[in-house]
Design a protein around this motif. Structure first.
Motif: not given
Length: 340
Positions: A1-3, A58-59, A132-134, A139-141
């Motif tokens: 996937m492209t990130r 999507a993160a 993973f977190f927001q 926004a998610t990271f």
């Protein structure tokens, strides 16, 4: 996937606006440097529901902050040493089989100091994973983290900049850990954080990178603890430096698999002599954004994938990735995290 890469430092990432957040910082006793962000059972349930496969992909991967010379003031940190503490690795239960896929052999950078895919299985493939977190802006990271042996059998080691905003001291929310993460798969499920532990001085110190470590205490999943599900790496505090070490993380460049596979570096660590006040150690191999928080291990056995955590990926300068040393302050934080 492209990130899409997060082309900002950890400070810039964390400085994005904060509105209302269900996470809350608990007051600590007087002169206690520990800061805790807690999540209710309802908040954890919401986090578990929130992290769909689409949101995982999507993160954005958190940037390993730049370790630039001259940007750090002389350290005000006290001597951070004491008796050594060693906690041994805990083998994974027999039911925790490997994912069964080797890391992708293609798209590996030709640079000699570049990370390479971890092609073996073993304990490290189960105990490494992605967090993973927001933030409050929505926004998610993503970061990297590693399961650490503890009496509560529920701890992961990661970077402080993966759990807290250093500009405000507020913890991130919807924090989950997926052990053995690979190409969107969750071979052992998704664990939600009950509490996040970091040091106040990570937020307040001019030499914050020295304190860029944190622990997350994870809730049981289907009645099983995190360690009871995948095992745990050992961990050492106040141990010798200048060792041969291995580091692991989920770097986000195409050469590292776009954050979808576990990568590996190794080498003899050396002190960070490039920045005033630094007490960090590193190796000449640089993993990119998304590898933040990944484990540095000494005494690592490639045949079994087990060793002893001595730090986590924190900052890089283009040729070297550094980890904070796990001294007395880290040991005290670990003990408090283990008690819950």
């Amino acid at each position: 996937m492209t990130r899409t890469a997060v082309l900002v430092s950890a400070l810039t990432l964390c400085a994005m606006g904060w509105a209302l957040s269900p996470a809350h910082a608990e007051p600590a006793p007087h002169q206690d440097d520990t800061r805790i962000t807690s999540f209710s059972g309802q908040e954890q349930d919401a986090a578990l529901e929130f992290w769909t496969t689409a949101r995982l992909r999507a993160a954005e991967d958190v940037t390993v902050a730049a370790a630039t010379g001259g940007a750090v003031a002389p350290s005000s940190a006290p001597a951070d040493d004491g008796p050594e503490l060693t906690v041994p690795p805990i083998p994974a239960p027999a039911s925790a089989s490997d994912d069964g896929r080797a890391a992708d052999p293609d798209q590996v950078s030709a640079l000699a100091s570049s990370p390479t895919p971890w092609k073996r299985g073993g304990l490290i493939r189960k105990t490494s994973g992605k967090a993973f977190f927001q933030n409050a802006a929505g926004a998610t990271f993503a970061c990297s983290a590693t399961v650490a042996g503890s009496r509560d059998r529920s701890l992961v080691l990661t970077a402080a900049h993966c759990v807290v905003d250093p500009a405000t001291g507020q913890g991130y929310r919807k924090w989950v850990f997926i052990p053995g993460y690979s190409h969107g798969r969750r071979p052992f499920g998704t664990f939600t954080a009950q509490r996040l532990f970091h040091l106040k001085r990570y937020v307040t110190s001019n030499s914050r990178d020295n304190w860029d470590f944190a622990f997350a205490r994870m809730r049981k999943l289907d009645g099983r603890t995190l360690t009871g599900t995948v095992g745990a790496q050992g961990i050492r505090f106040n141990s010798a430096t200048g060792r041969h070490v291995h580091s692991f993380g989920y770097g986000g460049t195409p050469a590292e698999g776009n954050g979808e596979r576990l990568n590996h570096c190794r080498g003899k660590e050396h002190a960070d002599t490039t920045r005033p006040g630094s007490t960090m150690w590193g190796i000449d191999c640089v993993q990119s954004f998304g590898a933040s928080g990944g484990g540095f291990l000494a005494g690592f056995k490639e045949a079994t994938g087990s060793g002893y955590l001595v730090g986590n990926i924190s900052v890089g300068n283009g040729t070297t990735e550094f980890h904070p040393r796990l001294g007395n302050e880290a040991k005290n934080l670990y003990r408090k995290a283990s008690r819950g």
